[in-house]
Design a protein around this motif. Structure first.
Motif, PDB file in Angstrom:
ATOM      1  N   ALA A  17     143.509  21.455 -12.816  1.00 14.46           N
ATOM      2  CA  ALA A  17     142.987  23.127 -12.143  1.00 14.46           C
ATOM      3  C   ALA A  17     143.695  21.880 -10.558  1.00 14.46           C
ATOM      4  N   LEU A  18     143.954  23.224  -9.362  1.00 10.97           N
ATOM      5  CA  LEU A  18     144.098  23.059  -7.680  1.00 10.97           C
ATOM      6  C   LEU A  18     146.592  22.565  -8.273  1.00 10.97           C
ATOM      7  N   ALA A  19     146.924  23.131  -9.368  1.00  9.99           N
ATOM      8  CA  ALA A  19     148.006  22.797  -9.215  1.00  9.99           C
ATOM      9  C   ALA A  19     148.305  24.347  -9.171  1.00  9.99           C
ATOM     10  N   GLN A  20     150.530  24.400  -8.243  1.00 11.86           N
ATOM     11  CA  GLN A  20     150.766  25.076  -8.922  1.00 11.86           C
ATOM     12  C   GLN A  20     152.090  24.982  -9.733  1.00 11.86           C
ATOM     13  N   ALA A  21     152.300  25.917 -10.731  1.00 11.35           N
ATOM     14  CA  ALA A  21     154.116  25.819 -11.419  1.00 11.35           C
ATOM     15  C   ALA A  21     155.256  26.692 -10.365  1.00 11.35           C
ATOM     16  N   GLU A  22     155.758  25.617 -10.029  1.00  8.90           N
ATOM     17  CA  GLU A  22     157.019  25.248  -9.491  1.00  8.90           C
ATOM     18  C   GLU A  22     158.386  25.867 -10.204  1.00  8.90           C
ATOM     19  N   LYS A  23     158.757  25.487 -11.514  1.00  5.59           N
ATOM     20  CA  LYS A  23     159.192  25.761 -12.078  1.00  5.59           C
ATOM     21  C   LYS A  23     159.466  26.318 -13.617  1.00  5.59           C
ATOM     22  N   VAL A  24     159.693  26.288 -14.395  1.00  8.05           N
ATOM     23  CA  VAL A  24     160.283  26.632 -15.383  1.00  8.05           C
ATOM     24  C   VAL A  24     161.253  25.395 -16.396  1.00  8.05           C
ATOM     25  N   GLN A  62     158.217  35.707 -10.974  1.00  2.00           N
ATOM     26  CA  GLN A  62     158.681  35.081 -10.048  1.00  2.00           C
ATOM     27  C   GLN A  62     158.889  33.522 -10.155  1.00  2.00           C
ATOM     28  N   LEU A  63     158.198  33.182 -11.351  1.00  6.75           N
ATOM     29  CA  LEU A  63     158.071  32.494 -12.097  1.00  6.75           C
ATOM     30  C   LEU A  63     159.915  31.634 -12.668  1.00  6.75           C
ATOM     31  N   LEU A  64     160.013  33.068 -13.368  1.00  2.00           N
ATOM     32  CA  LEU A  64     160.742  33.409 -14.014  1.00  2.00           C
ATOM     33  C   LEU A  64     162.372  33.280 -13.500  1.00  2.00           C
ATOM     34  N   GLN A  65     162.004  34.369 -12.275  1.00  8.56           N
ATOM     35  CA  GLN A  65     163.468  33.733 -11.480  1.00  8.56           C
ATOM     36  C   GLN A  65     164.336  32.378 -10.844  1.00  8.56           C
ATOM     37  N   LEU A  66     162.641  31.598 -10.092  1.00  6.86           N
ATOM     38  CA  LEU A  66     162.568  31.057  -9.548  1.00  6.86           C
ATOM     39  C   LEU A  66     163.807  29.614 -10.598  1.00  6.86           C
ATOM     40  N   SER A  67     163.259  29.626 -11.970  1.00  5.81           N
ATOM     41  CA  SER A  67     163.981  28.920 -12.745  1.00  5.81           C
ATOM     42  C   SER A  67     165.022  29.597 -13.266  1.00  5.81           C
ATOM     43  N   GLY A  68     165.887  29.976 -12.534  1.00  8.66           N
ATOM     44  CA  GLY A  68     167.215  30.859 -12.865  1.00  8.66           C
ATOM     45  C   GLY A  68     166.897  31.577 -13.902  1.00  8.66           C
ATOM     46  N   VAL A  69     165.855  32.478 -14.976  1.00 11.10           N
ATOM     47  CA  VAL A  69     166.091  33.530 -15.822  1.00 11.10           C
ATOM     48  C   VAL A  69     165.678  34.679 -14.695  1.00 11.10           C
ATOM     49  N   VAL A 193     159.162  43.385  -8.861  1.00 18.45           N
ATOM     50  CA  VAL A 193     158.969  41.845  -7.724  1.00 18.45           C
ATOM     51  C   VAL A 193     159.893  40.780  -8.249  1.00 18.45           C
ATOM     52  N   THR A 194     160.860  40.416  -6.374  1.00 23.26           N
ATOM     53  CA  THR A 194     161.505  39.168  -6.413  1.00 23.26           C
ATOM     54  C   THR A 194     160.789  38.510  -5.853  1.00 23.26           C
ATOM     55  N   CYS A 195     161.484  37.321  -5.442  1.00 22.69           N
ATOM     56  CA  CYS A 195     161.920  36.174  -5.052  1.00 22.69           C
ATOM     57  C   CYS A 195     161.600  36.412  -3.116  1.00 22.69           C
ATOM     58  N   ALA A 196     161.210  35.706  -2.431  1.00 20.53           N
ATOM     59  CA  ALA A 196     161.184  36.252  -0.553  1.00 20.53           C
ATOM     60  C   ALA A 196     162.082  35.655  -0.165  1.00 20.53           C
ATOM     61  N   SER A 197     162.028  34.091  -0.340  1.00 17.55           N
ATOM     62  CA  SER A 197     162.796  33.098  -0.325  1.00 17.55           C
ATOM     63  C   SER A 197     163.122  32.220  -0.931  1.00 17.55           C
ATOM     64  N   SER A 204     160.056  20.408   0.895  1.00 11.90           N
ATOM     65  CA  SER A 204     159.171  21.294   1.643  1.00 11.90           C
ATOM     66  C   SER A 204     157.824  20.903   0.887  1.00 11.90           C
ATOM     67  N   ARG A 205     156.979  22.298   2.206  1.00 18.73           N
ATOM     68  CA  ARG A 205     156.037  21.608   2.594  1.00 18.73           C
ATOM     69  C   ARG A 205     154.534  23.347   1.938  1.00 18.73           C
ATOM     70  N   ARG A 206     155.763  23.978   1.878  1.00 21.42           N
ATOM     71  CA  ARG A 206     154.855  25.173   0.962  1.00 21.42           C
ATOM     72  C   ARG A 206     154.865  25.020  -0.578  1.00 21.42           C
ATOM     73  N   ARG A 207     153.823  25.581  -0.809  1.00 24.08           N
ATOM     74  CA  ARG A 207     153.585  25.441  -2.166  1.00 24.08           C
ATOM     75  C   ARG A 207     154.132  26.220  -3.270  1.00 24.08           C
ATOM     76  N   CYS A 208     154.420  27.181  -2.306  1.00 29.23           N
ATOM     77  CA  CYS A 208     155.618  28.563  -3.566  1.00 29.23           C
ATOM     78  C   CYS A 208     156.432  29.021  -2.429  1.00 29.23           C
ATOM     79  N   SER A 209     157.463  29.574  -3.500  1.00 31.55           N
ATOM     80  CA  SER A 209     157.690  30.961  -2.662  1.00 31.55           C
ATOM     81  C   SER A 209     157.247  32.516  -2.618  1.00 31.55           C
ATOM     82  N   PRO A 210     156.969  32.974  -1.569  1.00 27.37           N
ATOM     83  CA  PRO A 210     156.459  33.964  -1.669  1.00 27.37           C
ATOM     84  C   PRO A 210     156.902  34.932  -2.348  1.00 27.37           C
TER      85      PRO A 210
END
Length: 221
Positions: A17-24, A62-69, A193-197, A204-210
């Motif tokens: 719980a309270l976990a944010q996936a960042e990258k595959v 978004q997660l796919l994009q952050l993972s390089g897909v 749907v695209t990555c915004a940053s 980084s203090r950010r949990r996830c890119s918007p």
């Protein structure tokens, strides 16, 4: 996570719980792990067989994009190393933008009235158990219509739904008076749907890119 409650006792299930996936994470073209952030720490969980991505219509691409897909230009824009160039990731999101009107009835003939009475609720339950019929055997909308509103459309571009149950939100308490909702929705809105940053780094203090999702609801494909 309420839908997981019946499976919580399984020995092969662990819920974080309270976990944010960042990258595959990939080895070649095979997904082998997921990096996630929890309590300020970046952690990795590896898969023995497969990784199932089910983060919803916005977070999954978004997660796919952050993972390089994803699209090559988008990955290059945010300096993400491509794992698999796939232009369709983040494109063609469909949503049913709608307007809902609720009409109050002057007779107690709607499902609102059935649900406010314990005896009527019992009757509905028995009707479904014994005959598989009644309000519990059908969807929330009892009528529908698909039609064309634009002269240039070759297929239906608008839809109507008619129901006998009304509430302020899905799963909320029904209204205290008999009422019938009518919904009007567009059939084919599109968005992307695209990555915004750039992706969040370990420091980084950010949990996830918007995520950005342009409100392109009135466009036609």
């Amino acid at each position: 996570m309420a839908y997981l409650r019946p499976a919580k006792r399984r020995a092969n299930l662990t819920i974080e719980a309270l976990a944010q996936a960042e990258k595959v994470l990939f080895e070649g073209n095979r997904a082998v792990a997921v990096r996630y952030r929890q309590n300020g720490q970046s952690l990795i969980v590896r898969a023995r067989r497969e990784v199932i991505l089910s983060a919803g219509a916005l977070q999954s691409p978004q997660l796919l994009q952050l993972s390089g897909v994803g699209p090559a230009e988008l990955l290059k824009q945010f300096d993400i190393a491509p794992v698999h160039v796939l232009p369709g990731v983040g494109e063609n999101l469909q949503d049913h933008l709608q307007i809902r009107l609720i009409y109050e009835c002057n007779q107690p003939i709607t499902t609102n009235d059935e649900l406010r009475s314990p005896l009527r609720k019992l009757r509905m339950g028995l009707q479904w158990l014994l005959t598989r019929s009644g309000p519990l055997a059908i969807g929330i909308n009892q009528g529908g219509l698909f039609t064309r509103a634009l002269a240039q459309s070759s297929t239906p571009d608008i839809q109507y739904h008619f129901g006998t149950l009304s509430a302020d939100s899905a799963g909320g308490s029904v209204h205290p008076s008999p009422a019938s909702p009518c919904r009007c929705a567009s059939c084919a809105p599109r968005a992307a749907v695209t990555c915004a940053s750039p992706p969040a780094t370990r420091s980084s203090r950010r949990r996830c890119s918007p995520t950005t999702c342009p409100p392109n609801w009135t466009a036609r494909p």
